[in-house]
Design a protein around this motif. Structure first.
Motif, PDB file in Angstrom:
ATOM      1  N   PRO A 178       9.956   9.231  -9.690  1.00 31.89           N
ATOM      2  CA  PRO A 178       9.219   8.671 -10.832  1.00 31.89           C
ATOM      3  C   PRO A 178       8.225   7.575 -10.443  1.00 31.89           C
ATOM      4  N   PHE A 179       7.864   7.461  -9.188  1.00 29.80           N
ATOM      5  CA  PHE A 179       6.994   6.363  -8.762  1.00 29.80           C
ATOM      6  C   PHE A 179       6.099   6.829  -7.627  1.00 29.80           C
ATOM      7  N   SER A 180       5.165   5.994  -7.224  1.00 29.51           N
ATOM      8  CA  SER A 180       4.248   6.326  -6.132  1.00 29.51           C
ATOM      9  C   SER A 180       4.623   5.539  -4.889  1.00 29.51           C
ATOM     10  N   TYR A 181       4.359   6.158  -3.722  1.00 30.80           N
ATOM     11  CA  TYR A 181       4.661   5.536  -2.437  1.00 30.80           C
ATOM     12  C   TYR A 181       3.441   4.821  -1.876  1.00 30.80           C
ATOM     13  N   LEU A 182       3.715   3.827  -1.070  1.00 32.44           N
ATOM     14  CA  LEU A 182       2.701   3.227  -0.209  1.00 32.44           C
ATOM     15  C   LEU A 182       3.353   3.053   1.152  1.00 32.44           C
ATOM     16  N   GLU A 183       2.872   3.794   2.142  1.00 32.68           N
ATOM     17  CA  GLU A 183       3.483   3.759   3.473  1.00 32.68           C
ATOM     18  C   GLU A 183       3.014   2.534   4.247  1.00 32.68           C
ATOM     19  N   VAL A 184       3.985   1.828   4.840  1.00 31.67           N
ATOM     20  CA  VAL A 184       3.698   0.634   5.646  1.00 31.67           C
ATOM     21  C   VAL A 184       4.520   0.734   6.933  1.00 31.67           C
ATOM     22  N   GLY A 185       3.896   0.515   8.074  1.00 34.16           N
ATOM     23  CA  GLY A 185       4.562   0.725   9.356  1.00 34.16           C
ATOM     24  C   GLY A 185       5.407  -0.418   9.863  1.00 34.16           C
ATOM     25  N   SER A 186       5.582  -1.482   9.079  1.00 38.77           N
ATOM     26  CA  SER A 186       6.323  -2.655   9.555  1.00 38.77           C
ATOM     27  C   SER A 186       7.097  -3.288   8.410  1.00 38.77           C
ATOM     28  N   PHE A 187       8.364  -3.611   8.666  1.00 40.80           N
ATOM     29  CA  PHE A 187       9.151  -4.316   7.650  1.00 40.80           C
ATOM     30  C   PHE A 187       8.575  -5.709   7.385  1.00 40.80           C
ATOM     31  N   PHE A 188       8.045  -6.329   8.432  1.00 38.73           N
ATOM     32  CA  PHE A 188       7.445  -7.653   8.249  1.00 38.73           C
ATOM     33  C   PHE A 188       6.252  -7.574   7.300  1.00 38.73           C
ATOM     34  N   VAL A 189       5.433  -6.542   7.481  1.00 39.48           N
ATOM     35  CA  VAL A 189       4.278  -6.369   6.595  1.00 39.48           C
ATOM     36  C   VAL A 189       4.735  -6.065   5.179  1.00 39.48           C
ATOM     37  N   ILE A 190       5.807  -5.259   5.048  1.00 37.27           N
ATOM     38  CA  ILE A 190       6.356  -4.997   3.715  1.00 37.27           C
ATOM     39  C   ILE A 190       6.760  -6.315   3.055  1.00 37.27           C
ATOM     40  N   GLN A 191       7.418  -7.184   3.807  1.00 34.32           N
ATOM     41  CA  GLN A 191       7.798  -8.494   3.268  1.00 34.32           C
ATOM     42  C   GLN A 191       6.578  -9.248   2.751  1.00 34.32           C
ATOM     43  N   GLN A 192       5.541  -9.317   3.570  1.00 33.45           N
ATOM     44  CA  GLN A 192       4.357 -10.084   3.201  1.00 33.45           C
ATOM     45  C   GLN A 192       3.651  -9.480   1.995  1.00 33.45           C
ATOM     46  N   MET A 193       3.598  -8.154   1.918  1.00 30.70           N
ATOM     47  CA  MET A 193       2.937  -7.506   0.789  1.00 30.70           C
ATOM     48  C   MET A 193       3.702  -7.733  -0.509  1.00 30.70           C
ATOM     49  N   ILE A 194       5.038  -7.721  -0.415  1.00 35.67           N
ATOM     50  CA  ILE A 194       5.829  -7.966  -1.621  1.00 35.67           C
ATOM     51  C   ILE A 194       5.652  -9.404  -2.093  1.00 35.67           C
ATOM     52  N   LYS A 195       5.523 -10.320  -1.158  1.00 33.98           N
ATOM     53  CA  LYS A 195       5.309 -11.724  -1.528  1.00 33.98           C
ATOM     54  C   LYS A 195       4.014 -11.906  -2.307  1.00 33.98           C
ATOM     55  N   GLU A 196       3.018 -11.089  -1.983  1.00 34.67           N
ATOM     56  CA  GLU A 196       1.698 -11.257  -2.583  1.00 34.67           C
ATOM     57  C   GLU A 196       1.470 -10.392  -3.815  1.00 34.67           C
ATOM     58  N   ALA A 197       2.393  -9.462  -4.115  1.00 32.26           N
ATOM     59  CA  ALA A 197       2.195  -8.559  -5.241  1.00 32.26           C
ATOM     60  C   ALA A 197       3.530  -8.298  -5.930  1.00 32.26           C
ATOM     61  N   SER A 198       3.469  -7.491  -6.981  1.00 34.00           N
ATOM     62  CA  SER A 198       4.689  -7.205  -7.737  1.00 34.00           C
ATOM     63  C   SER A 198       5.355  -5.916  -7.283  1.00 34.00           C
ATOM     64  N   SER A 199       4.948  -5.397  -6.124  1.00 34.54           N
ATOM     65  CA  SER A 199       5.546  -4.175  -5.603  1.00 34.54           C
ATOM     66  C   SER A 199       6.992  -4.428  -5.189  1.00 34.54           C
ATOM     67  N   VAL A 200       7.707  -3.339  -4.929  1.00 34.81           N
ATOM     68  CA  VAL A 200       9.055  -3.422  -4.372  1.00 34.81           C
ATOM     69  C   VAL A 200       9.078  -2.593  -3.098  1.00 34.81           C
ATOM     70  N   GLY A 201      10.054  -2.862  -2.235  1.00 35.47           N
ATOM     71  CA  GLY A 201      10.147  -2.144  -0.976  1.00 35.47           C
ATOM     72  C   GLY A 201      11.534  -1.577  -0.749  1.00 35.47           C
ATOM     73  N   ILE A 202      11.610  -0.434  -0.069  1.00 40.85           N
ATOM     74  CA  ILE A 202      12.886   0.174   0.282  1.00 40.85           C
ATOM     75  C   ILE A 202      13.219  -0.258   1.707  1.00 40.85           C
ATOM     76  N   VAL A 203      14.286  -1.046   1.853  1.00 40.32           N
ATOM     77  CA  VAL A 203      14.620  -1.641   3.150  1.00 40.32           C
ATOM     78  C   VAL A 203      16.133  -1.599   3.354  1.00 40.32           C
ATOM     79  N   PRO A 204      16.594  -1.685   4.600  1.00 35.26           N
ATOM     80  CA  PRO A 204      18.039  -1.837   4.828  1.00 35.26           C
ATOM     81  C   PRO A 204      18.485  -3.207   4.340  1.00 35.26           C
ATOM     82  N   ILE A 205      19.730  -3.297   3.924  1.00 40.98           N
ATOM     83  CA  ILE A 205      20.218  -4.554   3.356  1.00 40.98           C
ATOM     84  C   ILE A 205      20.603  -5.512   4.484  1.00 40.98           C
TER      85      ILE A 205
END
Length: 291
Positions: free
Chosen positions: A214-241
């Motif tokens: 039910p949603f759209s993907y945005l592929e990112v090659g780094s967990f660190f970059v995912i962290q930074q992108m989430i900090k700057e936007a309202s997106s969510v990320g799929i990550v290990p806990i």
């Protein structure tokens, strides 16, 4: 040439006296004399010129002394290096691990290992599970930390930990007050995920296979970059806990409510018998970290 005779010769020249050389080497004086005579006979030259009671180094002896000093130091270094390797205090280790286990769980172990064994030449790479398994099979890596390899690779696998996937979001995200997240909660959101070859992306898509998308993907090659992108936007990320991926007051990770995607991670290698002592010691240190 006998290395013992060269060592005796070097001591005689350095100390300037056969008797002193005998005392340093703990030989009888006659043994020193015999070794020098045999060395001269082997080379076919006189290494010392006898002048009454004095023994003077000949020109050939002076040249040999310079070369023998270098050679004996090299031999001593070789002996020490071989001894260090056998004891696990020397040698080379080349391994790889996936993220974020490399930075979140292994960094401290590797740093401590290097501090206690500074002579070991260690190379740690960060890569994907499939690539790590393939390179271990090819002999390019001593071992790896990754997901279970294909059975066809015929590699040994020792499980270390089972990891769960969760949803990373900003601390002010509307979903942050929920203890867990349903897939339906992500409807209409842009979800940040790793590349298709990442084991966590494969796990995520497998878990979704019966629930729809039910949603759209945005592929990112780094967990660190995912962290930074989430900090700057309202997106969510799929990550290990991992608690280490959360940022106090900024980022949080919530588990899923309606599915439980798990992946087993462990050490993969070909044969312990062919691995160096230092490599086995590092593998043991990593296993102890996860107990």
């Amino acid at each position: 040439m006998d290395l013992r005779a060269l060592k005796t010769f070097e001591a005689c020249v350095r100390l300037g006296h056969f008797q002193k050389a005998a005392e340093e080497l703990q030989y009888a004086p006659s043994t020193v004399t015999l070794q020098i005579q045999r060395l001269e006979a082997d080379l076919g030259v006189s290494l010392f010129v006898r002048d009454g009671k004095r023994v003077i180094v000949s020109e050939a002896g002076r040249w040999l002394h310079r070369e023998a000093s270098v050679l004996l130091k090299t031999v001593g270094s070789m002996r020490q290096t071989v001894s260090d390797i056998a004891a696990g205090d020397g040698g080379n280790i080349h391994f790889a691990a996936i993220e974020p286990i490399a930075s979140q769980r292994l960094a401290t172990v590797v740093a401590d290992f290097c501090a206690t064994r500074p002579k070991v030449q260690l190379t740690m790479e960060v890569s994907g599970s499939r690539s790590i398994a393939e390179r271990v099979r090819a002999g390019e890596l001593d071992f790896g930390i990754c997901s279970t390899p294909l059975a066809a690779f015929m590699l040994e696998f020792e499980p270390l930990i089972e990891e769960k996937l969760g949803v990373m979001m900003r601390a002010d995200h509307p979903l942050v007050h929920q203890n867990d997240i349903s897939v339906s909660d992500l409807a209409g959101l842009t979800v940040l995920v790793k590349e298709p070859t990442c084991i966590y992306r494969e796990l995520w898509e497998k878990a979704l296979s019966h629930t729809g998308n039910p949603f759209s993907y945005l592929e990112v090659g780094s967990f660190f970059v995912i962290q930074q992108m989430i900090k700057e936007a309202s997106s969510v990320g799929i990550v290990p806990i991992y608690e280490g991926l959360e940022t106090e007051g900024s980022l949080v990770i919530r588990p899923f409510a309606d599915m439980n995607p798990l992946v087993s991670l462990g050490i993969v290698y070909k044969d312990k018998e062919f691995l160096g002592k230092a490599t086995n010691l590092l593998m043991d240190a990593i296993k102890s970290r996860f107990k």
